[in-house]
Design an enzyme around this catalytic site. Structure first.
Site, short mmCIF file in Angstrom:
data_model
loop_
_atom_site.label_atom_id
_atom_site.label_comp_id
_atom_site.label_asym_id
_atom_site.label_seq_id
_atom_site.Cartn_x
_atom_site.Cartn_y
_atom_site.Cartn_z
N VAL A 168 5.43 55.29 -45.83
CA VAL A 168 5.07 54.08 -46.53
C VAL A 168 5.62 54.15 -47.95
O VAL A 168 6.05 53.15 -48.54
CB VAL A 168 3.55 53.82 -46.43
CG1 VAL A 168 2.77 54.76 -47.29
CG2 VAL A 168 3.23 52.39 -46.78
N HIS A 181 4.70 45.47 -39.38
CA HIS A 181 3.94 46.67 -39.04
C HIS A 181 3.61 47.54 -40.25
O HIS A 181 2.78 48.43 -40.17
CB HIS A 181 4.68 47.48 -37.98
CG HIS A 181 3.80 48.49 -37.30
ND1 HIS A 181 2.56 48.17 -36.80
CD2 HIS A 181 3.95 49.81 -37.06
CE1 HIS A 181 2.01 49.25 -36.27
NE2 HIS A 181 2.83 50.25 -36.42
N ARG A 228 -8.37 63.30 -41.46
CA ARG A 228 -8.32 64.76 -41.61
C ARG A 228 -8.15 65.15 -43.07
O ARG A 228 -8.71 66.13 -43.53
CB ARG A 228 -7.18 65.34 -40.77
CG ARG A 228 -7.52 65.42 -39.29
CD ARG A 228 -6.31 65.78 -38.44
NE ARG A 228 -5.35 64.69 -38.42
CZ ARG A 228 -4.05 64.83 -38.63
NH1 ARG A 228 -3.53 66.04 -38.85
NH2 ARG A 228 -3.25 63.79 -38.61
N HIS A 269 2.13 61.18 -33.65
CA HIS A 269 0.98 61.28 -34.55
C HIS A 269 -0.16 61.95 -33.81
O HIS A 269 -0.47 61.59 -32.68
CB HIS A 269 0.56 59.89 -35.02
CG HIS A 269 -0.34 59.91 -36.20
ND1 HIS A 269 -1.65 60.32 -36.13
CD2 HIS A 269 -0.13 59.59 -37.51
CE1 HIS A 269 -2.20 60.25 -37.33
NE2 HIS A 269 -1.30 59.80 -38.19
#
Lengths: 243, 659, 292
Positions: free
Chosen positions: B411, B43, B273, B257
């Site tokens: 991440v 993922h 955004r 989220h």
């Protein structure tokens, strides 16, 4: 887009279970279509309500990870992002060919892709260990974007399944491998030369095996420029061959 | 029966696991990675927007450094994080980006000169410095003072995962695919590896290792509406919990989220955004400035998600067949920008919604996205209570994120934690504590026990359906343990989950084949997932305050006086139906950044008694050092360098450094 | 690759093990020296394309020469004699044509041999491709199948034709050719040859462009669509031209059937007189008639 009475879909699935010696056979499942239904939703509905033994592979279900490649009405594609409304009331699903069959719609793309990575050494070959605290080496913005363009491959295996050459010659490297060579060749951080790449793909199981049928290009879910990249590699490798 | 011996067993083939494996391998140790799926399908690939690292190359990132990143991270966490870990992280993040650059990640680069960007709904010109040309660029993300998120279009996770995965291939690290660790082998507080089920053949084997590292990601699938992949079921965290020795930290800290497409829950990146996209309501009104005048759409995720739900509750949602949603408007960014920098978003919109985001608004609503909680480890990545067990990435509660993580920090954490924990694993393996001393009988015992559990499911007379139980669990979690939480609803959720847990012990499996059997997999996983769900729900019920992503409508204030602590959940007795909770206090006296206002969100926290004195102390130290080098001041405030592995020490150079 | 240690459960676990090997990191970053791979696959690949291109261009030229019959019999006669060097040498030299035909035949055999490498080598391969093609329903994959079969047909059809021209180069002329077509019963072969060659050549040229990346214009996908249209137009045009020409020879052959074997004498405008005379006095037997 929506109709008052939902369509009833028939999913004709090629079932098999090599582990139990069950040979491939077609089985029909009926589901009511829902708005925005994808094959991910339909297949899960079948597994939840009709047949809990049905095997298929999904991971991200967003068209990013490449797990769910299968033959949808005969064409390789990503099931997760295939909307049922784009198909007729009878949808046939079969596992990708070439790859080892695990069962039903599940195939082992992982071992195949790992084999390709080892065979083509799909990593940056550089003599220098990076100095991590120093300011990074520069790269032209356009070049970085061009590398990413080729780096977008998700190893779903659709190109492999769409390749007529690979169906006949299992040692053929396939578009996925050739695209990777094109990607590393473009990358100045990889110090390999065209002569080095020739050692990897300079024969009929490599770039010269490609018959330009372009099934790969036409089924690639990421729209990678496979047709131009393979042609480019062919020119480069012939240039090495003529030296 | 098969026993596989290795130095290091890494469970999970995502970014964190791969990077830790590469680290240990480069130190000369044998490493085996187990993965549910081919490593490149992990993922991590779905992380779109980018990773934070304070390189400070772009005009809007100029002046960025570890200090700024640190403060953003701590504020983002609502002071729930371990500040020493945050320091360690912000120090190593630039190195991680640079290492990945050398490994082939095609980071977007700075182009010198003028360029037009969209900020706060308006087109403005930015001028990039000529000396920064060709260095790694960054985009804006929520909750940050500087543009710090390094990115590769909106396929950052993909590019990183492929580079690190290929690096693992280069290092000759075997990845055993379609293998699932279903129990840890342990005795006397020492972990010896795992019992592993082959998902194709159904065969069980034992992997015995000097060090075991769990890097299995989050557990979003305990929720019905989640951006997570279908494999994110938290089994890694669950098997650690089931040892009874290890514990899970802050499981109630679950991030939602703000922008997942409605109703499928597929993520569209925060980069939308960050690059200037706006949130709009049914009337087409941009509502975020009404709630958050400072950061607007770019407040932290917990705040934006809450404001969105609040706005929907106030009757401004767009009504649709599937329920209500809001709009994400990126049309103002223009087709060229979307084609170049937001192409995954474009593809997702086209394939799943049939719309073109350059012309149409994207229907969005918050969904479960990230688990701040996980296997509680120390700053070295070693699990509490179980020597030889390490964890990194989302599966761990290393505690970088506290009660809310910033976009782009996860991440980054995967690779940074992988770098650091990989070194620490190698240190452990090389130390006397890393000696492998395990009896075959112990391994046999664990194997037999797991085989017995599976046989019971296959051959038992249970009539409960795993699918039904799972669906009910997901409904409970989404409906009652979601963005807005309330004591009564949480209590209901805990009760119902306990009933489900009991029912799950009577699951029957119709498909009897021992090999590839999705029904059997669903059965044993849901038993484990329910335990995680109970840790989340029960932890949330007990925590009578609001902090970060954990928001209690009945206790809306952050309560540092009583709740500046980390929840530790353990499961000592397999037959208990509730986790045992313990609490670990955070030491305000050691904080570099004492608790305060985050700069967005609520301002009415209940202060910890030590906050004022620590704040004064910090101010005094800063005063005393005057204009000294910031590293020296930092050292005086909160030393952390001892936590940095030798390989990663040293000053991170930046463009225009005085040094 | 995997240096994994696997043991049966009965053995005690290895507590002490040999010292860790050198980290692979350094040994792996260099492309390790290997035996130099043969350059021949590259050359053969280029040769296959080059020979194909040559044959396709020859086909184009050939078709235009042959279709000169549509202008007039004299026009074709002139073309035929031109290739015998009648306009540079004292007398027409049919062996020149033989040489050209021999050259083409050599290239043809070379091309066939090179292309044969791509053919299915076993029934299993054949079956795999056939199944693939049927299931995928993909244009370019289908085109290759067509190319495969037309190529296979050309092995025989073109060989017969080339051999005839090789051994009787002098029998190229309005009457001579027409007699061969009709009285010599070659028209069914030419009809098949026409379709096979023009389809094979058209697809071949299209594939050459894709193979080497000749995709004019900024958008390769659009270029490919254009090329595909061009390919179809190519095949249709030359098949059309070929059919009309063949019909002309057939009609001429029918009309000339009574006097089959008679050499053509041009009407005399600008043609060397010796040539016309020589042709008229030498009785020649049409090869196919000779063959029975």
């Amino acid at each position: 887009m929506s109709t008052d009475t939902p369509r009833q879909l028939t999913l004709r699935i090629l079932r098999s279970s090599p582990g139990e010696g069950i040979a491939p056979h077609w089985q029909d499942f009926r589901v009511d279509e829902a708005e925005g239904m994808t094959l991910f939703i339909a297949l899960n509905e079948i597994r939840d309500t009709l047949d809990p033994s049905l095997q298929f592979d999904f991971v991200c279900r967003a068209g990013i990870c490449g797990s769910c490649g299968m033959l949808i009405d005969g064409r390789p594609g990503l099931a997760c992002r295939s909307l049922t409304r784009d198909f007729g009331p009878l949808i046939t699903l079969a596992p990708l060919p070439v790859f080892a069959l695990i069962g039903d719609l599940s195939v082992d793309t992982g071992s195949w892709m790992r084999g390709t990575a080892e065979r083509l050494e799909t990593w940056i070959h550089s003599q220098a260990e990076p100095d991590l605290t120093a300011v990074e080496a520069r790269m032209e913005p356009e070049l970085a974007e061009a590398i990413y363009e080729l780096d977008r491959c998700i190893e779903c295996g659709c190109c492999v399944a769409g390749c007529g050459t690979l169906r006949m010659r299992e040692d053929f490297v396939g578009a996925v491998g050739l695209n990777k060579i094109a990607r590393f060749r473009l990358d100045p951080r990889d110090e390999r030369s065209d002569e080095d790449y020739y050692e990897l793909i300079g024969d009929d199981s490599g770039v010269f095996g490609c018959m330009s049928l372009l099934g790969c290009h036409d089924v690639c879910p990421k729209g990678l420029p496979l047709q131009t990249q393979i042609a480019f590699l062919r020119r480069r490798m012939v240039a090495v061959g003529l030296k | 029966m098969r026993i596989v011996y290795t130095d290091v067993l890494v469970i999970g083939g995502g970014l964190a696991g791969l990077r830790a494996a590469v680290g240990a391998r480069r130190r000369g140790h044998e490493v085996v990675i187990l993965s549910l799926v081919p490593a490149k399908r992990s993922h991590s690939a779905a992380a779109q927007g980018g990773m934070q690292a304070s390189l400070g190359n772009t005009a809007k990132g100029e002046g960025d450094n570890e200090d700024v990143h640190f403060e953003d991270t701590v504020r983002g966490s609502d002071w729930g994080c371990d500040q020493a870990v945050a320091r360690l992280f912000v120090h190593a993040a630039p190195q991680a980006v640079r290492e990945l650059a050398a490994w082939g990640v095609p980071w977007n680069r700075v182009r010198a000169g003028e360029r037009e960007v969209v900020m706060d709904g308006r087109r403005v010109m930015l001028s990039e410095r000529p000396e920064a040309h060709g260095l790694i660029a960054a985009r804006d993300f929520g909750g940050t003072k500087k543009w710090r998120t390094c990115y590769v279009s909106d396929g950052t996770g993909h590019a990183m995962l492929y580079a690190v995965s290929d690096k693992a291939v280069a290092e000759g690290i075997p990845v055993h695919e379609r293998m699932e660790a279903i129990a840890l082998i342990h005795e006397g507080g020492r972990c010896h590896g795992a019992i592993v089920r082959n998902l194709v053949t159904g065969e069980l084997s034992a992997y015995v290792a000097k060090a075991t590292c769990i890097a299995t990601g989050g557990f979003g699938r305990i929720y019905r509406v989640t951006s997570n992949a279908v494999i994110n079921e938290g089994i890694g965290a669950a098997i650690a919990l089931e040892t009874g020795a290890a514990s899970l930290g802050n499981m109630e800290a679950v991030q939602f989220h703000p922008t997942t497409i409605f109703p499928a829950g597929i993520l569209v990146t925060e980069g939308c955004r960050g690059d200037g996209g706006l949130l709009k309501d049914a009337a087409g009104h941009r509502f975020m400035p009404d709630y958050e005048p400072e950061k607007k759409e770019l407040a932290s995720r917990d705040v934006v998600s809450r404001r969105m739900e609040e706005h929907i509750r106030a009757g401004h949602g767009v009504k649709s067949r599937f329920g209500e949603h809001l709009w994400l408007d990126i049309t103002l960014l223009g087709a060229a920008h979307i084609d170049g920098r937001l192409r995954e978003v474009k593809e997702i919109c086209r394939h799943f919604l049939g719309i073109d985001p350059a012309r149409d608004f994207i229907p969005v609503r918050p969904a479960q996205h990230y688990s701040m909680g996980g296997i509680r480890t120390d700053a070295r990545g070693e699990a509490y209570g179980l020597a030889g067990l390490f964890a990194c990435g989302e599966a761990a509660c290393w505690d970088l994120h506290g009660f809310n993580r910033l976009g782009g920090n996860s991440v980054a954490e995967t690779v940074v934690a992988g770098m650091i924990v990989g070194e620490n694993i190698a240190d452990f393996v090389e130390s006397p504590a890393g000696e492998l001393q395990v009896s075959t009988a112990l391994v046999q015992g664990f194997l037999a026990a797991e085989q017995g559990r599976l046989d019971a499911l296959l051959q038992g007379k249970g009539m409960e359906s795993a699918t039904d139980i799972r669906r009910r669990m997901q409904d409970i979690m989404t409906d009652k343990v979601g963005i807005f939480r309330r004591g009564d609803l949480l209590a209901e959720a805990v009760d119902e989950l306990q009933v489900l847990l009991q029912r799950s012990r009577r699951i029957g499996v119709a498909t009897k084949r021992p090999g590839s059997n999705p029904e059997l997999v669903a059965a044993y996983r849901v038993q484990k997932m329910l335990k995680l769900a109970l840790c989340v729900a029960y932890g949330a019920l007990q925590r009578t305050e609001s902090r970060g992503a954990h928001y209690r409508e009945d206790c809306p204030r952050r309560d540092d006086a009583n709740w500046l602590m980390r929840t530790l959940a353990s499961w000592n007795d397999p037959f208990q139906t509730l986790p045992t909770l313990a609490y670990e206090a955070l030491d305000v006296r050691g904080m570099e950044l004492p608790p305060g206002w985050r700069g967005y969100g609520a301002r009415d926290a209940i202060e910890h008694p030590a906050t004022a004195s620590r704040a004064a102390e910090v101010a005094a130290i800063r005063e005393a050092f005057g204009h000294a080098d910031r590293a020296i001041v930092q050292q005086a405030l909160m030393p952390y360098e001892h936590l940095v592995p030798l390989r990663f020490r040293g000053h991170n150079e930046r463009l225009g450094d005085p040094r | 690759m995997s240096r994994l240690l696997e043991r049966s459960a009965t053995l005690p676990p290895p507590i002490a093990r040999q010292a860790p090997e050198t980290p692979l990191a350094l040994t792996h970053v260099t492309a390790h020296p290997r035996l130099r791979r043969s350059r021949w696959p590259a050359r053969l690949d280029l040769l296959q394309s080059a020979s194909g291109l040559f044959l396709a261009l020859f086909l184009v030229a050939h078709m235009f020469f042959v279709s000169s019959i549509l202008i007039s019999q004299d026009a074709f006669y002139t073309v035929a004699r031109f290739f015998e060097g009648a306009y540079f040498l004292a007398t027409p030299q049919p062996w020149i044509v033989s040489c050209v035909v021999g050259g083409v035949l050599a290239v043809f055999v070379l091309h066939a041999w090179l292309a044969l490498r791509k053919f299915p080598a076993s029934f299993r391969q054949y079956q795999a491709f056939a199944e693939h093609r049927a299931r995928l329903r993909h244009d370019d994959t289908g085109l290759w199948w067509l190319q495969l079969w037309t190529g296979f047909a050309l092995f025989f059809l073109a060989s017969i034709h080339l051999y005839g021209m090789l051994v009787h180069p002098e029998l190229i002329g309005p009457y001579e050719s027409a007699d061969r077509v009709w009285t010599g019963s070659m028209w069914p072969l030419y009809l098949l040859l026409l379709f096979a060659a023009e389809i094979h050549g058209g697809i071949g040229l299209y594939r050459l462009a894709l193979k080497w990346g000749w995709l004019p214009g900024g958008n390769p996908d659009a270029a490919r669509r254009r090329l595909r249209r061009l390919k179809t137009a190519f095949s249709l045009f030359f098949i059309g031209l070929g059919l009309v020409s063949l019909l002309a020879y057939v009609r001429l052959g029918i009309a000339h059937a009574e006097r089959a074997g008679e050499r053509y004498a041009p009407s005399g405008d600008g043609t060397p007189a010796t040539l016309a005379e020589g042709a008229a006095v030498t009785p020649v037997v049409v090869p196919s008639r000779r063959g029975g």
